[in-house]
Design an enzyme around this catalytic site. Structure first.
Site, PDB file in Angstrom:
ATOM      1  N   LYS A 109      33.259  58.857  15.023  1.00  0.00           N
ATOM      2  CA  LYS A 109      32.501  57.796  15.699  1.00  0.00           C
ATOM      3  C   LYS A 109      32.338  58.212  17.145  1.00  0.00           C
ATOM      4  O   LYS A 109      33.139  58.978  17.686  1.00  0.00           O
ATOM      5  CB  LYS A 109      33.256  56.457  15.630  1.00  0.00           C
ATOM      6  CG  LYS A 109      32.354  55.253  15.772  1.00  0.00           C
ATOM      7  CD  LYS A 109      31.655  54.929  14.467  1.00  0.00           C
ATOM      8  CE  LYS A 109      30.779  53.700  14.587  1.00  0.00           C
ATOM      9  NZ  LYS A 109      30.366  53.210  13.271  1.00  0.00           N
TER      10      LYS A 109
HETATM   11  P1  NAD Z   1      23.011  45.750  16.255  1.00  0.00           P
HETATM   12  O1  NAD Z   1      23.212  46.159  17.677  1.00  0.00           O
HETATM   13  O2  NAD Z   1      21.747  46.104  15.576  1.00  0.00           O
HETATM   14  O3  NAD Z   1      23.247  44.172  16.106  1.00  0.00           O
HETATM   15  C1  NAD Z   1      24.415  43.505  16.525  1.00  0.00           C
HETATM   16  C2  NAD Z   1      24.108  42.016  16.430  1.00  0.00           C
HETATM   17  O4  NAD Z   1      25.295  41.282  16.691  1.00  0.00           O
HETATM   18  C3  NAD Z   1      23.074  41.536  17.441  1.00  0.00           C
HETATM   19  O5  NAD Z   1      22.254  40.568  16.840  1.00  0.00           O
HETATM   20  C4  NAD Z   1      23.943  40.896  18.526  1.00  0.00           C
HETATM   21  O6  NAD Z   1      23.239  39.917  19.277  1.00  0.00           O
HETATM   22  C5  NAD Z   1      25.008  40.270  17.656  1.00  0.00           C
HETATM   23  N1  NAD Z   1      26.231  39.898  18.342  1.00  0.00           N
HETATM   24  C6  NAD Z   1      26.923  40.581  19.277  1.00  0.00           C
HETATM   25  N2  NAD Z   1      27.999  39.861  19.674  1.00  0.00           N
HETATM   26  C7  NAD Z   1      27.968  38.709  18.960  1.00  0.00           C
HETATM   27  C8  NAD Z   1      28.781  37.551  18.907  1.00  0.00           C
HETATM   28  N3  NAD Z   1      29.859  37.449  19.672  1.00  0.00           N
HETATM   29  N4  NAD Z   1      28.453  36.559  18.043  1.00  0.00           N
HETATM   30  C9  NAD Z   1      27.364  36.654  17.256  1.00  0.00           C
HETATM   31  N5  NAD Z   1      26.550  37.723  17.263  1.00  0.00           N
HETATM   32  C10 NAD Z   1      26.850  38.724  18.105  1.00  0.00           C
HETATM   33  O7  NAD Z   1      24.284  46.348  15.472  1.00  0.00           O
HETATM   34  P2  NAD Z   1      24.380  46.673  13.927  1.00  0.00           P
HETATM   35  O8  NAD Z   1      23.978  48.081  13.725  1.00  0.00           O
HETATM   36  O9  NAD Z   1      23.753  45.576  13.149  1.00  0.00           O
HETATM   37  O10 NAD Z   1      25.974  46.621  13.726  1.00  0.00           O
HETATM   38  C11 NAD Z   1      26.682  45.403  13.507  1.00  0.00           C
HETATM   39  C12 NAD Z   1      28.023  45.726  12.886  1.00  0.00           C
HETATM   40  O11 NAD Z   1      27.825  46.445  11.668  1.00  0.00           O
HETATM   41  C13 NAD Z   1      28.943  46.612  13.727  1.00  0.00           C
HETATM   42  O12 NAD Z   1      30.283  46.267  13.468  1.00  0.00           O
HETATM   43  C14 NAD Z   1      28.671  48.005  13.183  1.00  0.00           C
HETATM   44  O13 NAD Z   1      29.726  48.895  13.432  1.00  0.00           O
HETATM   45  C15 NAD Z   1      28.522  47.681  11.725  1.00  0.00           C
HETATM   46  N6  NAD Z   1      27.790  48.682  10.939  1.00  0.00           N
HETATM   47  C16 NAD Z   1      26.536  49.066  11.251  1.00  0.00           C
HETATM   48  C17 NAD Z   1      25.886  49.998  10.456  1.00  0.00           C
HETATM   49  C18 NAD Z   1      24.461  50.413  10.688  1.00  0.00           C
HETATM   50  O14 NAD Z   1      23.910  51.129   9.831  1.00  0.00           O
HETATM   51  N7  NAD Z   1      23.797  49.996  11.739  1.00  0.00           N
HETATM   52  C19 NAD Z   1      26.539  50.560   9.348  1.00  0.00           C
HETATM   53  C20 NAD Z   1      27.822  50.137   9.042  1.00  0.00           C
HETATM   54  C21 NAD Z   1      28.441  49.197   9.848  1.00  0.00           C
END
Ligand code: NAD
Length: 419
Positions: A109
């Site tokens: 990561k």
């Molecule tokens: P992103 O940046 O696209 O979206 C994050 C979202 O969470 C946004 O809408 C933001 O406003 C919201 N957010 C942040 N703090 C918040 C809070 N306190 N309460 C409510 N909403 C809040 O990120 P993402 O890629 O969707 O990732 C989200 C999670 O999924 C992370 O934990 C990431 O590690 C995990 N993840 C992502 C992927 C991927 O392919 N993008 C894959 C596996 C896991």
């Protein structure tokens, strides 16, 4: 019993889950030591020039946790809260996630401690290019393959890939995944993590006798994962009763118009001001009335305080590390089923693997083919995990770790420890 000392850090908490499964597997202390230490942690400084001409310096990280099963694999996060501890925990989870869905990857990561909401597109590009340039020697299609995570997008991946390719003097699309389709991205990658969340959720709902057409779903976070999961739940006929982003939550027991929310979020880059639902707090969303709850934002969302009040029957972890070990114990006592992050959000890395494979072949699949293969990978491994829960009387989380650790240990033993 061999127990690894537990910290109060995110990585320390992550190790608590590892220990539970390691106990079941009766893993010896040497193997525990190896698997609870990251192979390599890189910390560096990124000086960059603001559009105003001023210079600033951000701290950047790449943690390559384990290479036993193949090149390290894991996203890049841009967020003010990024620390070495968090990146290490995320790299640790990537190791088990890749193993639990049987991909030929280790875990990694990366991240930059910055606030992207204050950065222009050209500032973001300069940070990304410098980040990539500083990592040229240690990343690559056969070494370590980054991908998007919080606040990093296909465009960010395109800049990363271009910078790396310029430095190695040849086009290397396989150095990152989650790229735009035009430059070697895979069809279906953008939706893959959210699609994986719904595939796992629907399968578990069937197992628990919850009719998807009558089910109510609450989703925390409306980014890549949450938005696509909400969209796919709505497409399958489930009622999405609450959504949220960093600005707050929106609740409608009759069902939120997800398409309207997607259009709104894409236009304004936030849900702030979205109508058609009652405004509630993010804390209220987590304890709202629903059958299925999908945390899809950041870590440590469920704690000893709110876990006793959660009303959902099923929690599907779209985010990494949303449940603290204390909350997990409470969920177990209360009979709330949890599909753990390493399985629930593995759809993203699975299609990242497909993208890496397609880049290496130079031959690209149709979206239907990607989605079918994704479903097959996720369900076959979810069913294997379920079988372990029956055999060992473990939770889905412990069973998932058991399967993943066993696969990594087998690879390590076959390769041998080079000491
Ligand atoms: P992103 O940046 O696209 O979206 C994050 C979202 O969470 C946004 O809408 C933001 O406003 C919201 N957010 C942040 N703090 C918040 C809070 N306190 N309460 C409510 N909403 C809040 O990120 P993402 O890629 O969707 O990732 C989200 C999670 O999924 C992370 O934990 C990431 O590690 C995990 N993840 C992502 C992927 C991927 O392919 N993008 C894959 C596996 C896991």
């Amino acid at each position: 019993m061999n127990t690894v000392v537990r910290d109060v850090s995110i990585f320390g908490e992550a190790i608590a889950y590892f220990n539970e499964a390691a106990d079941l597997l009766e893993l010896d202390s040497g193997m525990r030591q190896i698997l609870t230490h990251p192979t390599r942690q890189i910390i560096f400084s990124i000086p960059f020039q603001r559009d105003s001409g001023e210079f600033e310096v951000f701290t950047a990280y790449r943690v390559q946790y384990n290479f036993a099963r193949g090149p390290a694999k894991g996203g890049i996060r841009y967020h003010p809260g990024v620390t070495l501890d968090e990146v290490t925990a995320l790299a640790f989870w990537m190791t088990w996630k890749c193993a639990v869905v049987d991909l030929p990857f280790g875990g990694a990561k990366g991240g930059v401690t910055c606030d992207p909401s204050t950065l222009s597109s050209s500032e973001l590009e300069r940070i990304t290019r410098r980040y990539a340039a500083d990592l040229v020697e240690v990343v690559g299609p056969d070494k370590d393959v980054p991908a998007p995570d919080v606040n990093t997008t296909p465009q960010v991946m395109a800049w990363f890939m271009d910078t790396y390719s310029m430095h190695v003097r040849q086009n290397q699309p396989g150095v990152v995944t989650g790229k735009p389709i035009e430059i070697g991205g895979s069809r279906g990658r953008v939706e893959a993590t959210g699609r994986g969340v719904t595939i796992c959720a629907l399968d578990q709902m069937r197992e628990m006798g919850i009719d998807p057409k009558r089910a109510s779903i609450a989703v925390q976070g409306f980014g890549n994962v949450g938005l696509n999961a909400a969209k796919l739940f709505a497409e399958r006929g489930s009622k999405v009763v609450a959504i949220s982003d960093v600005t707050g939550a929106y609740h409608n027991p009759e069902g939120v118009d997800v398409d309207a929310a997607v259009t709104y979020a894409r236009k304004f880059r936030t849900l702030e001001g979205f109508g058609g639902a009652e405004r509630i707090s993010n804390a209220e969303l987590l304890v709202s009335e629903c059958d299925v709850l999908v945390p899809a934002a950041l870590e440590n969302v469920f704690t000893a305080e709110n876990a006793p009040k959660v009303k959902a029957k099923l929690v599907v972890e779209g985010a990494n590390g949303p449940t603290t070990p204390e909350a997990d114990r409470i969920f177990k006592e209360r009979g709330i089923t949890v599909i753990p992050d390493i399985m629930g959000n593995a759809g993203g890395v699975t299609v990242s693997y497909f993208e890496w494979a397609q880049d290496r072949m130079g031959y690209f699949w149709k979206e239907k083919e990607v989605n079918e293969r994704l479903e097959d990978v996720l369900l076959s491994n979810l069913h294997e995990i379920r079988e372990i829960t029956r055999r060992r009387g473990a939770t889905l989380r412990t069973a998932a770790y058991t399967l993943a650790i066993d696969r990594v240990v087998r690879a390590l033993k076959l390769r041998g420890i080079y000491s």
